[in-house]
Design an enzyme around this catalytic site. Structure first.
Site, PDB file in Angstrom:
ATOM      1  N   ASP A   1       0.821  -1.210   0.000  1.00  0.00           N
ATOM      2  CA  ASP A   1       0.000   0.000   0.000  1.00  0.00           C
ATOM      3  C   ASP A   1       0.857   1.264   0.000  1.00  0.00           C
ATOM      4  O   ASP A   1       2.051   1.236   0.295  1.00  0.00           O
ATOM      5  CB  ASP A   1      -0.951   0.000   1.195  1.00  0.00           C
ATOM      6  CG  ASP A   1      -0.217  -0.120   2.534  1.00  0.00           C
ATOM      7  OD1 ASP A   1       0.863  -0.755   2.583  1.00  0.00           O
ATOM      8  OD2 ASP A   1      -0.720   0.414   3.540  1.00  0.00           O
TER       9      ASP A   1
ATOM     10  N   GLU B   1      -0.695  -1.933   5.181  1.00  0.00           N
ATOM     11  CA  GLU B   1       0.168  -1.890   6.355  1.00  0.00           C
ATOM     12  C   GLU B   1       0.045  -0.548   7.068  1.00  0.00           C
ATOM     13  O   GLU B   1       0.187  -0.477   8.294  1.00  0.00           O
ATOM     14  CB  GLU B   1       1.631  -2.131   5.950  1.00  0.00           C
ATOM     15  CG  GLU B   1       2.584  -2.311   7.116  1.00  0.00           C
ATOM     16  CD  GLU B   1       3.004  -1.025   7.812  1.00  0.00           C
ATOM     17  OE1 GLU B   1       3.178  -1.041   9.045  1.00  0.00           O
ATOM     18  OE2 GLU B   1       3.155   0.005   7.119  1.00  0.00           O
ATOM     19  N   GLU B   2      -0.209   0.507   6.302  1.00  0.00           N
ATOM     20  CA  GLU B   2      -0.129   1.859   6.836  1.00  0.00           C
ATOM     21  C   GLU B   2      -1.325   2.279   7.690  1.00  0.00           C
ATOM     22  O   GLU B   2      -1.208   3.188   8.500  1.00  0.00           O
ATOM     23  CB  GLU B   2       0.017   2.867   5.683  1.00  0.00           C
ATOM     24  CG  GLU B   2       1.289   2.714   4.854  1.00  0.00           C
ATOM     25  CD  GLU B   2       2.532   3.171   5.586  1.00  0.00           C
ATOM     26  OE1 GLU B   2       2.415   3.608   6.747  1.00  0.00           O
ATOM     27  OE2 GLU B   2       3.620   3.084   4.994  1.00  0.00           O
TER      28      GLU B   2
ATOM     29  N   HIS C   1       7.621   8.651   4.656  1.00  0.00           N
ATOM     30  CA  HIS C   1       6.396   9.444   4.729  1.00  0.00           C
ATOM     31  C   HIS C   1       6.637  10.918   4.386  1.00  0.00           C
ATOM     32  O   HIS C   1       5.786  11.767   4.671  1.00  0.00           O
ATOM     33  CB  HIS C   1       5.718   9.329   6.099  1.00  0.00           C
ATOM     34  CG  HIS C   1       5.247   7.944   6.423  1.00  0.00           C
ATOM     35  ND1 HIS C   1       4.211   7.681   7.290  1.00  0.00           N
ATOM     36  CD2 HIS C   1       5.652   6.722   5.998  1.00  0.00           C
ATOM     37  CE1 HIS C   1       4.015   6.374   7.384  1.00  0.00           C
ATOM     38  NE2 HIS C   1       4.899   5.769   6.603  1.00  0.00           N
TER      39      HIS C   1
END
Length: 399
Positions: free
Chosen positions: A83, A141-142, A367
């Site tokens: 993702d 996962e995020e 990020h």
């Protein structure tokens, strides 16, 4: 030797793994929305001689692939996530995200790329392998609750002896592999607190009950949790990331909503922080005469690397003598949380790190809109995971 054969096959696919990563990078999708990415992964396996491909595993487009060796042996699971994040990319790459406001800003495109090419290579030599390899392509996962839980519930770890994962790291030097035994990455919690006061005119505070004042007290109180309640030899972070108190200069705010993030490196610290947040929130009611509503959620647990498996992984990496790897070294604990921790709660395993710092040495954290990786880390990741897989599932007959 089997490992030598695999390394040579991977070397022949260096450019291909980069091409796959760049395709995925240009077409990122958010957690729980990875429809086209899952379809791409599924299509990749159409011509690969694996033994099984299961789709929509866990109900969120997870994909589980099975490769069976020629003889009985151990079963190992290896995982890559796929993702992306709600970030507008600012790298300027020709293969930058084509999806507005969505970016692979954490390296999951690289994880998927190396895993696809590795899986293909392992399938090509499965007659020289023993046991079974389960490849986990995991979505989401995020975003809590994460994609791992659903895949675990669907049985991807059934019969597994060890589960292994890799994360590429932009702040770690390319050519170096890092590991840590025991508690390695923090567990994560988050909360939302709504404080209901009584609005009024700025000239008449005695006729109102200012929610901003109460909320400000809560923020300041939270700063004492780590310094005064958590063991100084433990680790905890409490962050108030959102303070929704916008109004007008001459209006006393009726209500305020706060949102906070908590990271801890032990269950004890997690329980202490939660208890203190709840106590401070409740205390506002008696201290300031407001009403409070607190939603507090514990999600990703502390990531714990099994010491025995971690030592096995370290030895496998050292003994493989991967040409692109200068060192295999121990790292300290890492602050970010990771839903791979759920797998490690179910089975012994190890999550380790491959340096991916750009050659310019100018790196941006995960990020970040300018996050990037050195694409040499892709082939290093493939070879590193191959070394670990062979250490568990390599046939003596192939040596």
């Amino acid at each position: 030797m089997l490992i030598k054969d695999i390394m040579e096959r991977l070397d022949a696919k260096k450019e291909r793994v980069i091409d796959i990563r760049r395709h995925l990078h240009a077409h990122p999708e958010l957690s729980f929305e990875e429809e086209k990415t899952a379809a791409y992964i599924k299509d990749f396996y159409r011509e690969v001689p694996v033994d099984a491909v299961e789709t929509n595993v866990g109900g969120h487009r997870g994909i589980a692939v099975t490769i069976k060796g020629a003889e009985p042996g151990k079963t190992i699971a290896i995982r890559a996530d796929f993702d992306a994040l709600p970030i507008q990319e600012e790298t300027g790459h020709p293969y930058a995200s084509e999806n507005e406001g969505v970016m692979h800003a954490c390296g999951h495109d690289g994880h998927t790329a190396y895993m696809l090419v590795l899986a293909e290579t392992l399938a090509e030599v499965k007659d020289q392998l023993t046991g079974m390899i389960k490849i986990i392509h995991q979505p989401a996962e995020e975003m809590p609750p994460g994609g791992a839980i659903g895949m675990i519930d669907a049985g991807v770890l059934d019969g597994v002896d060890a589960v292994i994962g890799i994360h590429v790291m932009s702040m770690m030097e390319t050519g170096h592999i890092y590991y840590k035994s025991g508690n390695t990455q923090t567990g994560r919690s988050h909360f939302k607190l709504t404080i209901q006061g009584k609005g009024g005119h700025g000239s008449s505070p005695h006729m109102a009950n200012d929610a901003i004042v109460a909320a400000s007290a809560f923020v300041m109180n939270c700063q004492t949790i780590v310094s005064r309640r958590v063991d100084p030899f433990d680790t905890a972070v409490v962050t108030i990331g959102s303070f929704d108190g916008k109004g007008q200069f001459n209006v006393i705010k009726d209500s305020v909503t706060l949102e906070g993030d908590v990271r801890t490196m032990s269950q004890e610290a997690r329980e202490i922080v939660e208890a203190q947040v709840r106590q401070f929130a409740k205390g506002l009611e008696s201290s300031y005469g407001v009403e409070t509503t607190l939603d507090y959620e514990n999600d990703y647990p502390v990531l714990y690397n099994d010491p025995e498996v971690t030592e096995h992984v370290r030895n496998a990496l050292v003994e493989a003598s991967i040409p692109e790897v200068e060192s295999v070294e121990e790292t300290g604990p890492l602050p970010p949380s990771e839903d791979f921790a759920y797998y490690l709660k179910e089975k012994p395993g190890c999550f380790f790190y491959v340096g991916a710092m750009p050659e310019t040495q100018e790196w941006y954290p995960h990020h970040h809109p300018k996050f990037d990786i050195n694409e040499k880390s892709l082939i290093i990741s493939a070879k590193a995971m191959a070394a670990v897989v062979v250490s568990y599932c390599g046939s003596n007959k192939s040596e």
